[in-house]
Each structure stands twice: as C-alpha cells, then as structure tokens.
Design a protein around this motif. Structure first.
Motif, mmCIF file in Angstrom:
data_model
loop_
_atom_site.group_PDB
_atom_site.id
_atom_site.type_symbol
_atom_site.label_atom_id
_atom_site.label_comp_id
_atom_site.label_asym_id
_atom_site.label_seq_id
_atom_site.Cartn_x
_atom_site.Cartn_y
_atom_site.Cartn_z
ATOM 1 N N ILE A 138 43.699 39.551 37.573
ATOM 2 C CA ILE A 138 43.455 40.826 36.909
ATOM 3 C C ILE A 138 44.595 41.767 37.277
ATOM 4 O O ILE A 138 45.334 41.508 38.237
ATOM 5 N N PRO A 166 41.231 41.295 32.617
ATOM 6 C CA PRO A 166 40.779 42.655 32.926
ATOM 7 C C PRO A 166 41.921 43.541 33.434
ATOM 8 O O PRO A 166 42.774 43.095 34.206
ATOM 9 N N HIS A 188 35.740 37.495 36.920
ATOM 10 C CA HIS A 188 36.664 36.998 35.896
ATOM 11 C C HIS A 188 37.005 35.535 36.141
ATOM 12 O O HIS A 188 37.017 34.724 35.202
#
Length: 206
Positions: A138, A166, A188
């Motif tokens: 991320i 993300p 995630h």
C-alpha cells in the motif's frame, strides 16, 4: 497416547501468527519514525550521522534538517489484537543501499511504501520494486507540516497505481495512525492472496 497431555493442551490459546512487514520509501520519508512510533519494544536502529560526504551523495533537498540516515535497516515489533505479531523491517531509502532490499524482502507478507508529499517522486523506486516482485503493498502519504496536501486520487495518478492498491494518509509520528496503515496492509494482502486467479491477471510474478 497421553490423553491427559492432549486435554491439557487443547484449551491453550493459539500463539499469534508471525508476519513480516517491510516499511519502504524515499530518503527522509519517515520510515524510522514510523517503526519507532508503533513498535511495542525498543526498536533496533542502524542510523549514522549524515556527514558532509553523505550529503554530497544523497539528495537532501526538501529534508535539509535531517542529520541521520539508516544504513542497514530499522526493526520493530507490534502485536495486533493478540492474533498477529508483526515484525517490521524499515529499508534504507538511498539508492546506494538498494542491494539490501532483496534480503529484507524474503518472506515478507507485504510492504508499506511511505511517501513524502514534499518529494513524491522519491517513492517511485519502492513502488516499482514491489510491483516487479509481485509483493502486496500500500502507499501511505506521510503528512508533514507545511507540505502540500494531495488528494489521494492525485497520488494514485502520479504514481500510476492500479485501482486495487490502497492509498492512505498517515502521520508517521502517531502510533494509532501507524497501526491503521499496518491493518490496511494486512487486510489488503489477505484479499490479494485469496483473490481468484482471474483477478490476478497481469500481476508480476514473485
């Protein structure tokens, strides 16, 4: 069979799952600060004073106040909900230390790419590295005081990120903020690892 031993062991709580997380990003993005803020133990740091010779090699524009640099890694640990123990490895940001990344990345569940809004382009090498390895990651934009505040869609566009990656805001100095981005990464990575094969089309091989 020792049924007594089995019965005694049956009620024991399961030990937490150990997970390795990388904290990457450009020079001065706040990696050492983030590891120190969230670690429940005294973090291991391999910092050295930034000398005049180092300044001549490393680009310190935008972070002129920085007087130390990580030369190997930062290491910390945090327990999440008594279910996971996250082992945090902060990578050195300068190009001359990138040769260490392959060793640090072995066995990692995923990575947080810490982006400095003042030097957004500095996190490109980290993004490119994890994309090529197929490592879930991320992007967390560290909100420095006085820095330009970007919309998350602007960051995604600037870094050419896939829609499923993300992008979040954070304050690397704050423990709660750090915990939130760690949880975001774990969720995630879990979603990424359980996605159907057709959803993973085009993902680089690890």
């Amino acid at each position: 069979m020792d049924y007594g031993l089995s019965e005694r062991g049956a009620g024991r709580p399961k030990p937490p799952i150990a997970i390795k997380i990388l904290i990457a990003g450009g020079f001065g993005a706040g990696k050492t600060t983030l590891v120190g803020a969230v670690s429940e133990t005294q973090p291991l740091r391999t910092e050295e004073i930034l000398t005049d010779q180092g300044v001549a090699v490393d680009d310190v524009s935008g972070v002129e106040g920085k007087n130390t640099t990580t030369v190997a890694m930062d290491f910390g640990r945090i327990t999440i909900k008594n279910r996971f123990v996250l082992y945090l490895f902060g990578t050195p940001g300068q190009e001359r230390f990138w040769f260490m990344w392959d060793e640090l990345a072995l066995g990692a569940l995923g990575a947080i790419v810490l982006a400095d809004a003042r030097r957004l382009a500095d996190c490109f090498p980290s993004v490119d590295y994890f994309e090529r390895r197929g490592t879930p990651f991320i992007v967390a934009v560290n909100c420095f005081e006085g820095a330009r505040q970007y919309e998350l869609d602007e960051v995604r566009l600037a870094l050419n990120l896939a829609p499923e990656i993300p992008v979040v805001l954070c304050d690397a100095r704050e423990r709660d903020s750090g915990k939130k981005i760690l949880i975001t990464l774990v969720e995630h990575a879990k979603a990424r690892n359980t996605a159907p094969p057709e959803k993973m089309a085009g993902t680089p091989a690890g």
